[in-house]
Motif scaffolding. Structure first.
Motif, short mmCIF file in Angstrom:
data_model
loop_
_atom_site.label_atom_id
_atom_site.label_comp_id
_atom_site.label_asym_id
_atom_site.label_seq_id
_atom_site.Cartn_x
_atom_site.Cartn_y
_atom_site.Cartn_z
N THR A 96 99.31 14.42 -47.84
CA THR A 96 98.35 13.97 -48.50
C THR A 96 97.88 12.31 -48.55
N THR B 190 97.14 21.40 -51.87
CA THR B 190 96.16 20.65 -51.08
C THR B 190 96.52 19.64 -50.29
N MET C 148 96.60 18.22 -45.80
CA MET C 148 96.66 18.55 -44.21
C MET C 148 98.16 19.23 -43.86
N GLN D 233 93.28 21.47 -42.49
CA GLN D 233 93.22 21.02 -43.89
C GLN D 233 93.27 22.52 -44.75
N THR E 46 92.75 23.35 -48.74
CA THR E 46 92.16 22.79 -50.12
C THR E 46 92.18 23.93 -51.31
#
Length: 120
Positions: A38, A89, A91, A115, A117
């Motif tokens: 992150t 959350t 990458m 990604q 989320t």
């Protein structure tokens, strides 16, 4: 030339599931893993599978919720993520190395990331 290409990221509500995939080229790897990052934080290990004996390691934060696996015939690494939380959350990256390690600093080859989320 070694290449790793991730897919499967997206947006999901808390409690949901996603499966990440990573198609890789190359051979002779001893460790294949998933990592996440992150903004403003160091990349952290999520799950690694050790090729020679098939054993796995997980970060404590994902144990019991995430499962790493591979399909050798398809040169594909997977990360099944369940019971997702907003703190998941990030990458997500897959990586490969010729050594036996969980340390992201020691992995030589990396994908471009996908990604994930998770909304509350």
């Amino acid at each position: 030339q070694v290449q790793l290409v991730e897919s499967g990221g997206g947006s999901v509500q808390a409690g949901g599931s996603l499966r990440l995939s990573c198609v890789h080229s190359g051979y002779g790897f001893r460790s294949l893993g998933w990592f996440r990052q992150t903004p403003g934080k160091e990349r952290e290990g999520v799950a690694v599978i050790y090729i020679r004996d098939g054993s796995t390691d997980y970060a404590n934060s994902v144990k019991g919720r995430f499962t790493i696996s591979r399909d050798n015939a398809k040169n594909t690494l997977y990360l099944q993520m369940s019971s997702l939380k907003p703190e998941d959350t990030a990458m997500y990256y897959c990586a490969a190395d010729y050594g036996v390690t969980f340390d992201p600093r020691r992995f030589r080859y990396w994908g471009q990331g996908t990604q994930v989320t998770v909304s509350s």
